[in-house]
Scaffold this active site. Sequence first.
Site, short mmCIF file in Angstrom:
data_model
loop_
_atom_site.label_atom_id
_atom_site.label_comp_id
_atom_site.label_asym_id
_atom_site.label_seq_id
_atom_site.Cartn_x
_atom_site.Cartn_y
_atom_site.Cartn_z
N ASP A 271 1.05 -33.05 -30.55
CA ASP A 271 1.09 -31.60 -30.94
C ASP A 271 2.52 -31.14 -31.49
OD1 ASP A 271 1.34 -31.64 -28.16
OD2 ASP A 271 1.76 -29.50 -28.40
N ASN A 272 3.50 -32.00 -31.26
CA ASN A 272 4.59 -31.52 -31.62
C ASN A 272 5.28 -32.64 -32.63
OD1 ASN A 272 5.09 -29.33 -30.03
ND2 ASN A 272 5.91 -30.82 -28.25
N GLY B 61 -0.58 -20.80 -28.88
CA GLY B 61 -0.83 -19.85 -27.80
C GLY B 61 0.09 -18.71 -27.77
N ARG C 176 -0.05 -30.63 -37.72
CA ARG C 176 0.46 -31.48 -36.54
C ARG C 176 -0.57 -32.81 -36.43
NH1 ARG C 176 2.81 -27.26 -32.77
NH2 ARG C 176 2.99 -25.62 -34.15
N ASP D 262 1.65 -16.03 -21.43
CA ASP D 262 1.72 -14.66 -21.73
C ASP D 262 2.06 -14.51 -23.11
OD1 ASP D 262 4.37 -15.64 -21.91
OD2 ASP D 262 5.11 -14.42 -20.59
N GLY D 263 2.11 -15.41 -23.92
CA GLY D 263 2.24 -15.44 -25.36
C GLY D 263 3.57 -15.00 -25.78
N ARG E 195 9.91 -18.79 -37.36
CA ARG E 195 10.01 -20.00 -37.81
C ARG E 195 9.51 -20.17 -39.18
NH1 ARG E 195 7.94 -24.26 -33.41
NH2 ARG E 195 6.15 -23.49 -33.92
P1 AMP Z 1 4.81 -26.48 -26.21
O1 AMP Z 1 5.07 -27.01 -24.96
O2 AMP Z 1 5.96 -25.43 -26.92
O3 AMP Z 1 4.72 -27.64 -27.43
O4 AMP Z 1 3.66 -25.89 -26.18
C1 AMP Z 1 2.51 -26.56 -25.74
C2 AMP Z 1 1.03 -25.68 -25.65
O5 AMP Z 1 1.25 -24.60 -24.85
C3 AMP Z 1 0.93 -24.99 -27.13
O6 AMP Z 1 -0.54 -24.78 -27.26
C4 AMP Z 1 1.74 -23.26 -26.96
O7 AMP Z 1 1.13 -22.53 -27.97
C5 AMP Z 1 1.36 -23.16 -25.59
N1 AMP Z 1 2.27 -22.32 -25.00
C6 AMP Z 1 3.55 -22.51 -24.69
N2 AMP Z 1 4.10 -21.47 -23.88
C7 AMP Z 1 3.18 -20.54 -24.08
C8 AMP Z 1 3.09 -19.10 -23.52
N3 AMP Z 1 4.32 -18.54 -23.15
N4 AMP Z 1 1.97 -18.26 -23.83
C9 AMP Z 1 1.05 -18.98 -24.28
N5 AMP Z 1 0.86 -20.13 -24.74
C10 AMP Z 1 1.90 -20.92 -24.55
MG MG Z 2 4.99 -27.14 -29.30
#
Ligand code: AMP
Ligand code: MG
Length: 493
Positions: free
Chosen positions: A251-252, A91, A182, A124-125, A175
């Site tokens: 997913d992690n 995301g 995953r 917000d990406g 990274r």
């Molecule tokens: P994470 O908690 O980092 O493992 O992220 C879980 C999911 O949320 C993944 O699909 C990420 O790409 C998405 N994600 C986390 N933060 C953002 C963000 N700021 N904008 C868009 N997607 C996000």
């Molecule tokens: Mg993650």
Amino acid sequence: MGNLQFEFDNSYAKLPERFYTRIIPTKVKKPGLVIINEPLANSLALNPDTLGSEMGAEILAGNHVPDGAEPLAMAYAGHQFGGFVPQLGDGRAILLGEIIDCYGARQDIHLKGAGRTPYSRGGDGRAPLGPVLREYIVSSFMNLLSIPTTRSLAVVTTGEEVFRENVLPGAILTRVAESHLRIGTFEYFAVRRDLEALKILTMFAIERHFPGTVGDSNPAKTLLECVLKRQSALVAKWMSVGFVHGVMNTDNTTISGETIDYGPCAFIDTYQSDKVFSSIDHAGRYAFKNQPDVLQWNLTQLAQCLLPLIDERTDRAVSIAREIISRFPEIFAEDLGREFAKKLGLSCDPAAALRIALELLELMSDHSADFTLTFRYLVDAVLGDETTGLFEQQFGQPAAVSEWLTKWLSLVTLENDSLVTAKKKLLAANPAIVARNHLVEEVIRAAEENGDFSRFHHLMAELAEPFKERPDQSKYARPPSQTEEVTMTFCGT
Ligand code: AMP
Ligand code: MG
């Protein structure tokens, strides 16, 4: 400025379109270089000086897409805190492409915080500077401890603000990973009953991560066994340094066996087996002691995805998968025993080492001993000199641990040519410092609030030598005082 050539050799971008979405990073206002990981850059045949130039920063910020890159966001699903989300995906991360490093290993080059993608789901990406710095610090440190991990090649600030609870400076982390596959990548296709994609993904994963097994008669079964072994070894290493990952969602959990996602992670100061740091982990699902069980649960999700590939008859597939997963506790206990044997300077069988290690951990927990220092001070205790006191002091009163100490010393004496040899082993197995949470937080605060990166660079320089002897009261070696202690971490996504 020298030539900045990325020697891309992309394989993921050649997979069917439904594995990803092609997307160009969103430009940022003003890229500002914070750090380049020089040894890592060199291993990727990227000149660190050129990478650190203005043009380099433009690339690392996603403003300029280098030749040969085929930027894309990967699709994946995942179980988050036990609940299934059929579509997650990158995301806020974009895979530029892959480079074969100087060791012959294929590495993903991936920009985290590079803008919105079709998988952003309202996000917000972007990434705030703090979590980006934490990932850079901790992943670099894990690598120095020889713990498999995704790496951090660079940090750039974006010159833009990101809005969370507060307004924060934005940043992008580059990274590097053996891959970003995953368990959630398999779940994405399994929930869509896309058997063809699952087969392609399985072969892709095997060729990339377990090439020695190519040609095995049952690739899905082999893959499950291989991932189980890698992940078991990984989590055993985490536990041996008091690392709490904090967000072990599927997913992690990588297929490569690398640590990924340094969101709310932390190293334990005062040892307690149920330690939790993540601000969102209210039930303690991902507490220190739960990590092996959670891993087994995650591997079960992978097994579930692979069932139709393991055998076309479901009953047979289930019994094969069940047999593999049921072996996990034994495999993990052996991995953990092996790690603690090293830490205790022992060469006995892992089960015996684990028993004595668990006795020590229980005493540590009863007497609020510091995880890192307790193991490190074994170095002094082994020679039985007056510095034994440093070890004993961890437990409040020396008597608490004297019985354990006697037992351990007799084992160490039995199993080593000399205590000097034992001491050398202990010095090499027990870091004197770890990336303690309060130190990381301090660095983050200085950078976020004042744009001051000097503390970050200091900490990185200290952490570069984890096993070096430190003065007892060195800021980097000693545990936090009560007022300094940071007991909660925030994903900050
Ligand atoms: P994470 O908690 O980092 O493992 O992220 C879980 C999911 O949320 C993944 O699909 C990420 O790409 C998405 N994600 C986390 N933060 C953002 C963000 N700021 N904008 C868009 N997607 C996000
Ligand atoms: Mg993650």
